[in-house]
Design a protein around this motif. Structure first.
Motif, mmCIF file in Angstrom:
data_model
loop_
_atom_site.group_PDB
_atom_site.id
_atom_site.type_symbol
_atom_site.label_atom_id
_atom_site.label_comp_id
_atom_site.label_asym_id
_atom_site.label_seq_id
_atom_site.Cartn_x
_atom_site.Cartn_y
_atom_site.Cartn_z
ATOM 1 N N GLU A 58 0.845 -1.189 0.000
ATOM 2 C CA GLU A 58 0.000 0.000 0.000
ATOM 3 C C GLU A 58 0.885 1.245 0.000
ATOM 4 N N PRO A 59 0.368 2.389 -0.489
ATOM 5 C CA PRO A 59 1.206 3.598 -0.589
ATOM 6 C C PRO A 59 1.799 4.005 0.756
ATOM 7 N N LEU A 60 3.054 4.436 0.709
ATOM 8 C CA LEU A 60 3.756 4.846 1.926
ATOM 9 C C LEU A 60 3.865 6.350 2.068
ATOM 10 N N GLY A 61 3.724 7.074 0.966
ATOM 11 C CA GLY A 61 3.969 8.502 1.014
ATOM 12 C C GLY A 61 5.459 8.774 0.943
ATOM 13 N N ARG A 62 5.870 9.919 1.449
ATOM 14 C CA ARG A 62 7.259 10.370 1.331
ATOM 15 C C ARG A 62 8.034 9.961 2.589
ATOM 16 N N VAL A 63 8.643 8.795 2.540
ATOM 17 C CA VAL A 63 9.423 8.293 3.669
ATOM 18 C C VAL A 63 10.719 7.676 3.146
ATOM 19 N N THR A 64 11.670 7.527 4.036
ATOM 20 C CA THR A 64 12.901 6.789 3.744
ATOM 21 C C THR A 64 12.668 5.323 4.096
ATOM 22 N N GLY A 105 10.119 -3.759 5.930
ATOM 23 C CA GLY A 105 11.356 -3.037 6.177
ATOM 24 C C GLY A 105 11.167 -1.859 7.109
ATOM 25 N N LEU A 106 12.233 -1.142 7.294
ATOM 26 C CA LEU A 106 12.254 0.017 8.177
ATOM 27 C C LEU A 106 11.820 1.256 7.400
ATOM 28 N N VAL A 107 10.985 2.084 8.015
ATOM 29 C CA VAL A 107 10.612 3.376 7.436
ATOM 30 C C VAL A 107 10.972 4.468 8.425
#
Length: 294
Positions: A149-155, A267-269
């Protein structure tokens, strides 16, 4: 101004003056006065007011973006200075999807041995809550799905691919070999609640093979699911790594779910903001080193 911006962020998050004041450890009149002072300083109205909180004005929505950036940068600055004085230390707040709670220790234990002055706080949250908490500076990083699903603007740092097994009481007839997703139509199941992304993933794969998931029991806890499997004829669907800790005894067994051989990346966000705090930067570097995904 930083303290006023933190109160403004809390108000936007809680959408209630009283709850925001409680979260900030101040009285409601103090918080209201701080928001009014912030509006006076910026020369715009930030909050629609009536008998209660009615949302942010368009200017308030724009100011919220800047408030999060400024408060995040101020926290990074404070931690940079602490590291300069004391070395790598401080608190790391992690939020983790329920199906990855048994995996997070692979990161925190390893990191903690390398940096004993760093303390971790780990909370169980849905994937949606993790992204919201990142935006609101409530957590430093999260462990969640990266590709569904969409995460948006993240690392992001991919860690492993989640695969699925059917878990049932020892002796269950389906434990004799791999089970197709399409064979689960008549199997009594207990599953996570629909607000969990894992449940939406399971529903998606069942629908693909023409099966509608109507579980006998829904729960927000894997422990609740497994306890029902142990005491009844119910089965559940779990990621392999979430199931492993429950399969060490003789009470339960598992078999792979195939056709499709579904997998999703976990994973890590972290916030898409640089520079990262020194502790978070070190955590991201360690996560990259531990990643099982090329």
């Amino acid at each position: 101004m930083i303290d006023k911006l933190e109160m403004f962020i809390a108000l936007a998050r809680e959408e209630h003056f009283g709850r925001a004041a409680l979260a900030q450890g101040v009285t409601q009149p103090t918080l209201s006065a701080a928001i009014k002072q912030l509006e006076d300083q910026l020369g715009v109205m930030l909050v629609w007011r009536g008998s209660r909180y009615q949302g942010l004005t368009p200017e308030g929505q724009r100011a919220l973006i800047w408030a999060r950036q400024i408060v995040g940068d101020a926290r990074t600055l404070r931690q940079e200075m602490r590291v300069a004085r004391e070395g790598l230390s401080g608190d790391l707040r992690l939020a983790v999807i329920p199906t990855a709670l048994t995996v997070v220790s692979e990161i925190t234990a390893d990191f903690g041995e390398r940096h004993p002055n760093v303390r971790f706080s780990v909370q169980s949250k849905t994937s949606t809550q993790i992204l919201s908490d990142l935006d609101n500076l409530e957590i430093d990083a999260g462990l969640t799905y990266l590709d569904n699903e969409p995460l948006g603007r993240v690392t992001t740092v991919p860690l492993y691919a989640e695969r699925y097994v059917l878990v049932a009481k020892a002796g269950h007839p389906l434990l004799s070999g791999p089970v197709k997703w399409g064979d689960l139509g008549d199997v009594p199941l207990c599953l996570l609640t629909p607000d969990m992304q894992n449940r939406r993933i399971i529903n998606q794969h069942l629908v693909e093979v023409g099966v509608e998931a109507i579980p006998r029991i829904e729960a927000s806890s894997i422990i609740v699911l497994v306890s029902h499997v142990v005491r009844s004829n119910l089965a559940t669907i779990l990621p392999v790594r979430a199931a492993e800790i429950f399969l060490k005894g003789d009470d339960l067994g598992s078999v792979p779910l195939i056709k499709p051989d579904a997998s999703h990346v976990v994973g890590l966000v972290a916030p898409h903001r640089e520079p990262f705090t020194p502790v978070l930067a070190s955590l991201l570097d360690r996560a990259r080193a531990l990643s099982e995904i090329a």
